[in-house]
Structures are given as C-alpha cells and as structure tokens.
Scaffold this motif. Structure first.
Motif, short mmCIF file in Angstrom:
data_model
loop_
_atom_site.label_atom_id
_atom_site.label_comp_id
_atom_site.label_asym_id
_atom_site.label_seq_id
_atom_site.Cartn_x
_atom_site.Cartn_y
_atom_site.Cartn_z
N VAL A 14 0.83 -1.21 0.00
CA VAL A 14 0.00 0.00 0.00
C VAL A 14 0.86 1.26 0.00
O VAL A 14 0.61 2.19 -0.78
CB VAL A 14 -0.97 -0.01 1.20
CG1 VAL A 14 -1.71 1.30 1.33
CG2 VAL A 14 -1.97 -1.16 1.06
N THR A 15 1.89 1.31 0.84
CA THR A 15 2.72 2.51 0.90
C THR A 15 3.59 2.65 -0.35
O THR A 15 3.84 3.77 -0.81
CB THR A 15 3.58 2.56 2.17
OG1 THR A 15 4.44 1.41 2.23
CG2 THR A 15 2.71 2.62 3.42
N ALA A 16 4.03 1.55 -0.92
CA ALA A 16 4.81 1.60 -2.16
C ALA A 16 3.94 2.14 -3.30
O ALA A 16 4.39 2.98 -4.09
CB ALA A 16 5.36 0.22 -2.52
N VAL A 17 2.69 1.70 -3.36
CA VAL A 17 1.79 2.18 -4.41
C VAL A 17 1.50 3.67 -4.23
O VAL A 17 1.48 4.43 -5.20
CB VAL A 17 0.48 1.36 -4.43
CG1 VAL A 17 -0.58 2.02 -5.31
CG2 VAL A 17 0.75 -0.06 -4.91
N ALA A 18 1.31 4.10 -2.99
CA ALA A 18 1.04 5.52 -2.74
C ALA A 18 2.22 6.39 -3.18
O ALA A 18 2.04 7.42 -3.84
CB ALA A 18 0.72 5.75 -1.27
N ARG A 19 3.43 5.99 -2.82
CA ARG A 19 4.62 6.75 -3.21
C ARG A 19 4.81 6.71 -4.72
O ARG A 19 5.11 7.73 -5.36
CB ARG A 19 5.86 6.21 -2.49
CG ARG A 19 7.16 6.87 -2.88
CD ARG A 19 7.25 8.31 -2.43
NE ARG A 19 8.58 8.84 -2.76
CZ ARG A 19 8.83 10.11 -2.99
NH1 ARG A 19 7.87 11.00 -2.88
NH2 ARG A 19 10.04 10.50 -3.31
N TYR A 20 4.63 5.55 -5.32
CA TYR A 20 4.74 5.40 -6.77
C TYR A 20 3.74 6.32 -7.47
O TYR A 20 4.07 7.02 -8.42
CB TYR A 20 4.50 3.94 -7.16
CG TYR A 20 4.55 3.67 -8.63
CD1 TYR A 20 5.74 3.32 -9.26
CD2 TYR A 20 3.40 3.76 -9.42
CE1 TYR A 20 5.80 3.07 -10.61
CE2 TYR A 20 3.45 3.51 -10.78
CZ TYR A 20 4.65 3.16 -11.37
OH TYR A 20 4.69 2.93 -12.72
N ASP A 21 2.49 6.31 -6.97
CA ASP A 21 1.43 7.11 -7.58
C ASP A 21 1.76 8.60 -7.48
O ASP A 21 1.55 9.34 -8.45
CB ASP A 21 0.10 6.80 -6.90
CG ASP A 21 -1.07 7.40 -7.65
OD1 ASP A 21 -1.12 7.26 -8.88
OD2 ASP A 21 -1.94 8.00 -6.99
N ALA A 22 2.29 9.04 -6.34
CA ALA A 22 2.65 10.45 -6.18
C ALA A 22 3.76 10.85 -7.16
O ALA A 22 3.67 11.90 -7.81
CB ALA A 22 3.07 10.73 -4.75
N LEU A 23 4.78 10.02 -7.26
CA LEU A 23 5.87 10.32 -8.20
C LEU A 23 5.39 10.26 -9.64
O LEU A 23 5.76 11.10 -10.48
CB LEU A 23 7.04 9.36 -7.98
CG LEU A 23 7.84 9.54 -6.69
CD1 LEU A 23 8.84 8.40 -6.52
CD2 LEU A 23 8.54 10.90 -6.66
#
Length: 145
Positions: A14-23
């Motif tokens: 979940v946190t990897a997807v959130a950071r990926y999505d923001a970048l």
C-alpha cells in the motif's frame, strides 16, 4: 540510489503504491523537456520534473510493487486451493491456463524453500513445503471443468 531490495523492506504494498502514484503523477504533470514554452514559465506547484533520484526511485518502486503483488497473488492461489478451487478455475481467474498457473505456483513454493538461505528470512521448513506441494497437487489429476 534506492534499489528494489532496499525499498522492499521499507514499504508495504500500500505505501509503495502511494509513493509510486505520487511520483508518477508528478512525472505526468511536469512539462516535457521538448516543450518550447517550458523555459518561460515555472512549473505549476506539484508539477516539478522528477530529480534523477526520484526517477530512479520510481523505477525501483515499480519493481517492488510487482514483487509484492506477485507474492500476494500466490498467497491468494493457495487460499483458492484450500477453498477447493481447481487449477482450471485458478487459471481462468488469472487469465492463463491451468498449467501455467500451477507452474507459477510451484516456482513460488520452490522460492519459499530457498528463503532460509537468505539472512533475515525465515522461509518454510520441510513440513510446510510438503503441505504446500500436497495442496498444489497436479493439474492433470483434476477433472476438466
């Protein structure tokens, strides 16, 4: 430069997807280098181009997400088998053949057998592996559904 192996321990799926999505959103909103007017106006807030480090982090996060999703997929396959699903049903749910689904799951089981060889991983013991292989069975043993 962050590597997938480093980031894999820092992020949940979940946190990897959130950071990926923001970048990824910033990357998509940033003016491209070949836009003629990009030098005239500063980028809108939140639309700054990615730094080299962020671009490399974006690539590494993509790999982390793929790894974590793959592991989660195999846990779900195991749950489906426990619930009585056939390899034909699992293959259909994955959009592949029963043979390909079975082979991917068995490769995952083999990887779990290797985990104790890596520092910081507990892996499965012989009893766990035997139970996983018994649950996986053989795709040819099932009736066609």
């Amino acid at each position: 430069m962050p590597t997938p192996n480093e980031l894999e321990h820092q992020f949940t799926l979940v946190t990897a997807v959130a950071r990926y999505d923001a970048l990824r959103a910033r990357e998509a909103l940033a003016p491209s280098a070949d836009e003629d007017d990009s030098a005239l106006e500063p980028p809108a807030p939140g639309a700054e181009p990615l730094t080299r480090g962020e671009a490399l982090e974006l690539l590494a996060l993509g790999e982390v997400i793929a790894r974590k999703a793959s592991y989660g997929r195999q846990l779900s396959v195991r749950s489906a088998r426990t619930a009585g699903a056939s390899w034909s049903q699992i293959g259909a749910a994955l959009g592949t053949s029963k043979q390909a689904a079975w082979e991917a799951h068995n490769r995952w089981i083999d990887e779990q057998a290797k985990q104790p060889q890596h520092p910081g991983h507990w892996g499965w013991d012989e009893s766990d592996l035997a139970a996983a292989r018994a649950l996986a069975g053989e795709p040819e043993d099932e009736d066609t559904e």
